[in-house]
Motif scaffolding. Structure first.
Motif, PDB file in Angstrom:
ATOM      1  N   LYS A 218       0.624  -1.126  -0.375  1.00 10.65           N
ATOM      2  CA  LYS A 218       0.221  -0.001  -0.423  1.00 10.65           C
ATOM      3  C   LYS A 218       1.168   1.104   0.070  1.00 10.65           C
ATOM      4  CE  LYS A 218      -3.991  -0.247   2.161  1.00 10.65           C
ATOM      5  NZ  LYS A 218      -4.185  -0.023   3.506  1.00 10.65           N
ATOM      6  N   SER A 219       0.045   2.631  -0.568  1.00 15.83           N
ATOM      7  CA  SER A 219       1.287   3.624  -0.606  1.00 15.83           C
ATOM      8  C   SER A 219      -0.612   4.825  -0.334  1.00 15.83           C
ATOM      9  CB  SER A 219       1.788   3.520  -1.702  1.00 15.83           C
ATOM     10  OG  SER A 219       2.308   5.275  -1.822  1.00 15.83           O
ATOM     11  N   ARG A 220      -0.059   5.476   0.961  1.00 16.01           N
ATOM     12  CA  ARG A 220      -0.777   6.753   1.110  1.00 16.01           C
ATOM     13  C   ARG A 220      -1.864   6.003   0.668  1.00 16.01           C
ATOM     14  NH1 ARG A 220       2.141  11.478  -2.401  1.00 16.01           N
ATOM     15  NH2 ARG A 220       3.660  11.372  -1.787  1.00 16.01           N
ATOM     16  N   GLY A 221      -2.182   4.810   1.503  1.00 14.64           N
ATOM     17  CA  GLY A 221      -3.690   4.187   1.616  1.00 14.64           C
ATOM     18  C   GLY A 221      -4.410   3.383   0.169  1.00 14.64           C
ATOM     19  N   GLU A 222      -3.702   3.432  -0.643  1.00  9.79           N
ATOM     20  CA  GLU A 222      -4.390   2.114  -1.536  1.00  9.79           C
ATOM     21  C   GLU A 222      -3.026   1.132  -1.993  1.00  9.79           C
ATOM     22  OE1 GLU A 222      -6.102   3.478  -3.651  1.00  9.79           O
ATOM     23  OE2 GLU A 222      -7.180   5.522  -2.726  1.00  9.79           O
ATOM     24  N   ILE A 223      -4.209   0.610  -2.171  1.00  3.03           N
ATOM     25  CA  ILE A 223      -3.130  -1.163  -3.363  1.00  3.03           C
ATOM     26  C   ILE A 223      -1.984  -0.633  -4.166  1.00  3.03           C
ATOM     27  CG2 ILE A 223      -3.774  -3.023  -3.745  1.00  3.03           C
ATOM     28  CD1 ILE A 223      -6.030  -3.539  -1.474  1.00  3.03           C
ATOM     29  N   THR A 224      -0.994  -0.667  -4.563  1.00  2.00           N
ATOM     30  CA  THR A 224      -0.689  -1.126  -5.381  1.00  2.00           C
ATOM     31  C   THR A 224      -0.342  -2.382  -5.795  1.00  2.00           C
ATOM     32  OG1 THR A 224       1.684  -0.550  -3.780  1.00  2.00           O
ATOM     33  CG2 THR A 224       0.687   1.382  -4.596  1.00  2.00           C
ATOM     34  N   GLU A 225       0.053  -2.959  -5.419  1.00  2.00           N
ATOM     35  CA  GLU A 225       0.860  -4.460  -5.815  1.00  2.00           C
ATOM     36  C   GLU A 225       0.034  -5.925  -5.179  1.00  2.00           C
ATOM     37  OE1 GLU A 225       4.117  -6.661  -6.509  1.00  2.00           O
ATOM     38  OE2 GLU A 225       4.589  -5.482  -5.520  1.00  2.00           O
ATOM     39  N   ILE A 226      -0.956  -6.218  -5.611  1.00  2.00           N
ATOM     40  CA  ILE A 226      -0.935  -7.586  -4.920  1.00  2.00           C
ATOM     41  C   ILE A 226      -0.517  -8.829  -5.668  1.00  2.00           C
ATOM     42  CG2 ILE A 226      -2.740  -9.151  -4.084  1.00  2.00           C
ATOM     43  CD1 ILE A 226      -4.608  -6.956  -4.121  1.00  2.00           C
ATOM     44  N   ARG A 227       0.320  -9.442  -4.608  1.00  2.00           N
ATOM     45  CA  ARG A 227       1.653 -10.737  -5.285  1.00  2.00           C
ATOM     46  C   ARG A 227       1.210 -11.890  -4.780  1.00  2.00           C
ATOM     47  NH1 ARG A 227       7.458 -10.751  -6.894  1.00  2.00           N
ATOM     48  NH2 ARG A 227       7.011 -13.289  -7.385  1.00  2.00           N
ATOM     49  N   THR A 228       0.790 -12.239  -5.216  1.00  2.00           N
ATOM     50  CA  THR A 228       0.173 -14.044  -5.248  1.00  2.00           C
ATOM     51  C   THR A 228       1.336 -14.667  -5.332  1.00  2.00           C
ATOM     52  OG1 THR A 228      -1.775 -13.655  -5.496  1.00  2.00           O
ATOM     53  CG2 THR A 228      -1.321 -16.000  -5.561  1.00  2.00           C
ATOM     54  N   LEU A 229       2.079 -15.538  -3.573  1.00  2.00           N
ATOM     55  CA  LEU A 229       3.138 -16.669  -3.581  1.00  2.00           C
ATOM     56  C   LEU A 229       2.105 -17.843  -4.126  1.00  2.00           C
ATOM     57  CD1 LEU A 229       4.518 -15.081  -0.166  1.00  2.00           C
ATOM     58  CD2 LEU A 229       5.285 -14.826  -3.379  1.00  2.00           C
ATOM     59  N   GLU A 230       2.768 -19.057  -3.852  1.00  2.00           N
ATOM     60  CA  GLU A 230       2.974 -20.400  -4.804  1.00  2.00           C
ATOM     61  C   GLU A 230       1.687 -20.677  -3.441  1.00  2.00           C
ATOM     62  OE1 GLU A 230       2.481 -24.034  -7.090  1.00  2.00           O
ATOM     63  OE2 GLU A 230       3.618 -21.825  -7.168  1.00  2.00           O
ATOM     64  N   PRO A 231       0.448 -20.953  -3.563  1.00  2.00           N
ATOM     65  CA  PRO A 231       0.077 -22.055  -2.347  1.00  2.00           C
ATOM     66  C   PRO A 231       0.053 -23.117  -1.576  1.00  2.00           C
ATOM     67  CG  PRO A 231      -1.228 -22.026  -4.086  1.00  2.00           C
ATOM     68  CD  PRO A 231       0.371 -21.730  -5.033  1.00  2.00           C
ATOM     69  N   TYR A 232       0.184 -22.899  -0.497  1.00  2.00           N
ATOM     70  CA  TYR A 232       0.194 -24.703  -0.536  1.00  2.00           C
ATOM     71  C   TYR A 232      -0.864 -25.440   0.240  1.00  2.00           C
ATOM     72  CZ  TYR A 232       4.641 -23.401   2.912  1.00  2.00           C
ATOM     73  OH  TYR A 232       6.104 -22.544   2.767  1.00  2.00           O
ATOM     74  N   PRO A 233      -1.042 -27.075  -0.148  1.00  2.00           N
ATOM     75  CA  PRO A 233      -1.456 -27.255   0.024  1.00  2.00           C
ATOM     76  C   PRO A 233      -2.628 -27.957   1.402  1.00  2.00           C
ATOM     77  CG  PRO A 233       0.071 -28.963  -0.436  1.00  2.00           C
ATOM     78  CD  PRO A 233       0.687 -27.165  -0.293  1.00  2.00           C
TER      79      PRO A 233
END
Length: 372
Positions: A218-233
């Motif tokens: 987040k930057s100044r209250g706004e979401i700038t990136e959502i990074r999804t990582l490899e899920p765990y089973p």
């Protein structure tokens, strides 16, 4: 009318919460609301005729006609593959894919029609619902579909089938809304509960099949990136244990597995961003939660109640030590996390088409306890 599935709390320091009777997976269609659509599901519960697992079984049954090499794909990815087959240039593939999507779309339509009509036979079969619960569903105007099965062409076909069932019954339908990025909507809902306006934040989704791992910048209250990582089973998801000793043993294994997943996510985010993540960790979980306490009777996460009355507090205690900082743990029922994206909507239900059907209501108020 007041939502009978929500426990409203007058205390401003405590959250509203979903009662466990909100689940629609246990509805039994003792009487079909319309015959001649799919009479084979009469007498069955929803979880017996509609789930991701059943869709996958149907895809595997017709994998040759669909030209799907089962050895090439993980089972959980087969619905997405099927969705793409709907746009194939080969007539047999398209027709087979439509047959499967239409089968489950009609079933979903019959379920929604049953909820709309509230026939006496189905009311009697659902003993933990009163007339107020059925009346609430009858006056709902919008159903927002999210989750894996609501994505892409599959979701479009489901919506079309639901509407065709209502048309055949000559009953005014629910307004079915498909949401873009339907599989990520839970993460976005969790992100609304981040109080920090800047920096990197850990957001996770503890599901019945996978543990989704993300970090949100987040930057100044706004979401700038959502990074999804490899899920765990997801592991250690058995619901019933033969003894209390076995329940405790499995609970400890699950707890350590979840701690590892969170810690790995934190450290990975720290490495990738070269930034120390913020203290808040927001987690949606496939369990009804009340201010961090889990439901002790339902879902594979129920056994965690054996570790203490409040699982958020258990996570806070151990993660604060492992990460060497005082963390803030926010646990959210997964259906509620989805609904947080639509807090401005009235007469609306969010329905997640995941492993099973998950429900969330946009009007849910959340307040976060502090552990000392």
């Amino acid at each position: 009318m007041q939502n009978p599935f929500l426990n409203r709390v007058d205390d401003p320091n405590k959250s509203d919460y979903l009662t466990s009777v909100c689940s629609i997976n246990r509805i039994r269609l003792r009487k079909l609301p319309l015959y001649g659509i799919d009479d084979s599901i009469e007498g069955l519960t929803v979880k017996e005729f509609f789930s991701t697992k059943l869709v996958i079984e149907e895809i595997k049954k017709y994998h040759k006609e669909l030209e799907i090499d089962l050895g090439k794909y993980e089972e959980k990815k087969l619905p997405k593959v099927l969705s793409k087959r709907l746009d194939s240039k080969k007539e047999l593939i398209v027709q087979t894919a439509k047959n499967i999507t239409n089968k489950f779309g009609r079933r979903l339509g019959l379920l929604f029609l049953a909820l709309k009509k509230g026939d006496k036979e189905n009311r009697i079969a659902r003993e933990d619902w009163s007339d107020k619960h059925w009346e609430y569903w009858s006056q709902i105007s919008d159903i927002i579909l999210v989750g894996g099965l609501a994505n892409g062409r599959f979701g479009e076909e489901l919506k079309n089938c639901v509407e065709s069932v209502f048309e055949a019954a000559r009953i005014n339908p629910y307004n079915i809304i498909l949401y873009d990025n339907a599989s990520d909507v839970g993460v976005l809902g969790c992100a609304t509960q981040l109080s920090s306006t800047d920096g990197v934040n850990i957001v996770m989704d503890f599901g019945q099949t996978n543990i989704k791992r993300c970090y949100v910048t987040k930057s100044r209250g706004e979401i700038t990136e959502i990074r999804t990582l490899e899920p765990y089973p997801s592991k250690y998801m058995d619901w019933e244990m033969p003894t209390q000793e076995e329940k405790m043993r499995q609970a400890k294994k699950l707890h350590q597995y979840l701690l590892k997943a969170i810690e790995d996510t934190y450290n990975t985010a720290k490495t990738l961003t070269n930034t120390e993540p913020n203290s808040e960790i927001v987690i949606s979980i496939a369990s009804y939660t009340v201010d961090g306490a889990l439901n002790a009777e339902r879902s594979g996460y129920a056994k965690l109640c054996a570790l203490g009355k409040n699982y958020a507090e258990c996570l806070w205690w151990e993660l604060s030590g492992r990460l060497r900082k005082d963390v803030v743990i926010k646990l959210i029922h997964d259906g509620t996390a989805i609904a947080l994206n639509f807090s401005d909507r009235k007469n609306t239900v969010c329905l997640s088409l995941g492993s099973y059907l998950g429900v969330g209501f946009p009007e849910t108020k959340l307040v976060w306890p502090t552990f000392m």
